[in-house]
Design an enzyme around this catalytic site. Structure first.
Site, mmCIF file in Angstrom:
data_model
loop_
_atom_site.group_PDB
_atom_site.id
_atom_site.type_symbol
_atom_site.label_atom_id
_atom_site.label_comp_id
_atom_site.label_asym_id
_atom_site.label_seq_id
_atom_site.Cartn_x
_atom_site.Cartn_y
_atom_site.Cartn_z
ATOM 1 N N ASP A 278 0.533 -1.490 -0.151
ATOM 2 C CA ASP A 278 -0.077 -0.129 -0.116
ATOM 3 C C ASP A 278 0.837 1.571 0.084
ATOM 4 O OD1 ASP A 278 -2.800 1.550 0.161
ATOM 5 O OD2 ASP A 278 -1.794 1.778 2.113
ATOM 6 N N GLU A 314 1.304 0.042 -4.876
ATOM 7 C CA GLU A 314 0.415 0.895 -4.731
ATOM 8 C C GLU A 314 1.563 2.285 -5.404
ATOM 9 O OE1 GLU A 314 -2.967 3.191 -3.675
ATOM 10 O OE2 GLU A 314 -1.592 2.668 -2.306
#
Ligand SMILES: [Ca+2]
Ligand SMILES: [Ca+2]
Length: 577
Positions: A278, A314
């Protein structure tokens, strides 16, 4: 004959149906399930809203011919078809209204039943689970404990069972790992703040007394920054890029890195196949090269534990930045330039701006070239939507043909494509509020077993397309479009792995033709990205002696090939070999 049923389950009726499942939860927003008109085949007839002129009925549906089913040819590598699951909203196994690990296990056969002799699954061979570790929020991106499963989702024993079931089906399971920040309730942070509060005036923190002060980015001044917050009653501020309850970790601290290595090893030892990282752009906000260094360290460590482990990060950036991040050696990065309503896929399907079919091909080939500059071994991670974006239905304004076409383009891209749960049935999102992008999976209207509550702040969102159980019975549904697209991908390894080139002479405003070559084997993919039938004379490009390997069409129309000319119905894709 179409038998029209008006199904309207209101807020109150839904609570009645769910009975005792929700006790103290009656104040939660429930998804209002309204399916306007359903014929007896489950097809949404959309009389007023269908701008595609599609006449879908059970008579044609039952007779859709397709004679190109091939043997599966699945290679055991990190080129996969991933299904992204928000556990909270997927399937509730114990009736508390919240999705859970056992719910996923009971729905694994929907994703991939591991049996090639049956044709009852979607065929995904990878799963990305959004965060599963103990947390304070419904989305669980603020982790309190990196070594457990959130009790709302189940236990480590449940998770071990999920791993076993995935392995039995050759599904690679990756989990979200959030280490840009922790929860403000993580013991590292609470101990650090308690210690800082205990300091006498003018006393400096001693990291040998409280090492956790070094785990975060504490500062005596906030320098007017809006990402720094006061640490309790202490004289210090801490960095929280996303939220004051998500303090950013100091990833330059060797002890923090060691903690993260231990955490990664713990999950790899349990049997996960890798991680989705993330917020990699915020490891050091605004410092790309240091972020690349973090990804390199993490990738090297994980692959020292398991050389086949897969990592996707990401990095919400444009192509040049993504190319730089590939220099870390990370296997995959999400291909953000393809995604969302203004991304390459949806803007091509909808012909936004100056988009054309030919530009689509040239653009993705150029993206691949750019990413190769970072790492020639990169595995692209294309997607159209995820838990942070609007769904494809919203991007295409509920135009079913365009939604299918977008899916077909995604699922014929190179690399490991990611499909967000519910896209395979065209689920709706609403607006920009996150909760409205993370609504309960619409398994059924008539059978509420396993259907979760919506996240508390979600609004009532009308689902325009039929639920999964209805779509599974309809050969022309969005579900069955995805299923065939994944099947074709699993039959032809060239689609994911082939070196791509554009066949310029066949490409135009509406037609895009590409060649993919993998280990000496070549396929041609031709897309008709228009609302009309097109004929493509492939002989003009010297293509002869080819046969149809498979095709995708939005309304059951056939693709045909004769005399080196391919006839492509509106919004169709053909694979030739
Ligand atoms: Ca549950
Ligand atoms: Ca950070």
């Amino acid at each position: 004959m179409k038998k029209k049923i008006i199904v309207l389950i209101s807020y109150l009726a839904l609570i009645l149906v769910l009975g005792g499942c929700n006790k103290a939860e009656t104040d939660k927003a429930k998804p209002e399930v309204i399916t306007e008109e359903i014929n007896d085949n489950g097809t949404d007839t959309k009389e007023e809203t269908d701008d595609n002129g599609t006449d879908v009925n059970s008579e044609t549906a039952a007779e859709v011919p397709y004679k190109y089913v091939q043997e599966l040819n699945i290679i055991d590598d990190n080129y996969r078809n991933f299904y992204e699951i928000f556990v909270y909203s997927f399937y509730d196994s114990d009736g508390d209204g919240i999705g859970d690990i056992n719910g996923i296990i009971s729905k694994l056969d929907y994703i991939n039943d591991g049996d090639d002799s049956t044709d009852s699954d979607l065929g995904f061979n990878g799963i990305w689970l959004m965060p599963i570790m103990p947390s304070t929020t419904y989305h669980k991106y603020d982790v309190k404990d990196y070594y457990n499963i959130d009790p709302q989702y189940g236990t480590l024993e449940d998770f071990k069972k999920l791993i076993k079931e995935c392995k039995a089906r050759d599904i690679k399971l990756i989990i979200d790992l959030v280490f840009n920040h922790t929860s403000a309730q993580h013991p590292w942070f609470t101990q650090a703040v308690n210690y800082l509060e205990s300091l006498k005036e003018g006393e400096e923190p001693d990291l040998t007394v409280c090492p956790y002060v070094g785990y975060y980015n504490f500062a005596k001044e906030n320098n007017g920054s809006n990402t720094y917050y006061r640490a309790g009653k202490s004289d210090y501020y801490y960095e929280g890029v996303f939220w004051d309850q998500m303090p950013d970790l100091n990833l330059g601290n060797e002890q923090v890195r060691k903690e993260i290595e231990n955490i990664a090893k713990f999950w790899l030892d349990l049997g996960v196949d890798g991680f989705r990282l993330d917020a990699a752009k915020e490891f050091y906000s605004g410092e790309k090269q240091r972020n690349v260094d973090v990804l390199k360290w993490f990738t090297d460590y994980v692959q020292s534990v398991n050389e086949d482990a897969y990592i996707v990060a990401e990095v919400w950036e444009e192509e040049a930045a993504i190319s730089t991040y590939y220099e870390s050696g990370i296997p995959s990065l999400f291909n953000f330039p393809l995604s969302q309503h203004d991304g390459l896929i949806t803007s091509t399907v909808r012909k936004l701006g100056t988009s054309t079919a030919k530009k689509f091909a040239k653009s993705f080939v150029s993206l691949y070239e750019k990413y190769s500059e970072g790492n020639t071994e990169f595995i692209d991670a294309p997607f159209i939507s995820n838990h942070d974006t609007t769904r494809i239905s919203a991007q295409c304004v509920n135009n079913e043909d365009q939604m299918k076409m977008a899916a077909g383009m995604l699922l014929t891209m190179n690399g490991s494509p990611y499909v967000y749960y519910g896209e395979e049935i065209g689920m709706n999102s609403m607006g920009s509020k996150d909760e409205n992008k993370r609504l309960p999976m619409q398994w059924s209207i008539t059978d509420t077993t396993g259907i979760t509550d919506a996240p508390e702040a979600a609004d009532k969102v009308t689902q325009k397309f039929s639920p999964a159980d209805e779509q599974m019975k309809n050969p022309l549904s969005i579900y069955n479009y995805y299923k065939r697209a994944i099947r074709i991908r699993n039959e032809n390894p060239e689609i994911a792995r082939g070196k791509v080139s554009v066949i310029e002479e066949l490409s135009s405003e509406d037609i895009c033709a590409v060649k993919k070559v993998y280990e000496g084997s070549e396929v041609i993919i031709i897309y008709n990205i228009s609302n009309e039938e097109k004929m493509v004379a492939i002989g003009d490009a010297g293509l002869t002696d080819l046969t149809i390997r498979g095709y995708l069409s939005v309304d059951g129309s056939e693709v045909s090939l004769a005399d080196n000319k391919v006839t492509l119905p509106k919004y169709s894709i053909v694979i030739l070999k």
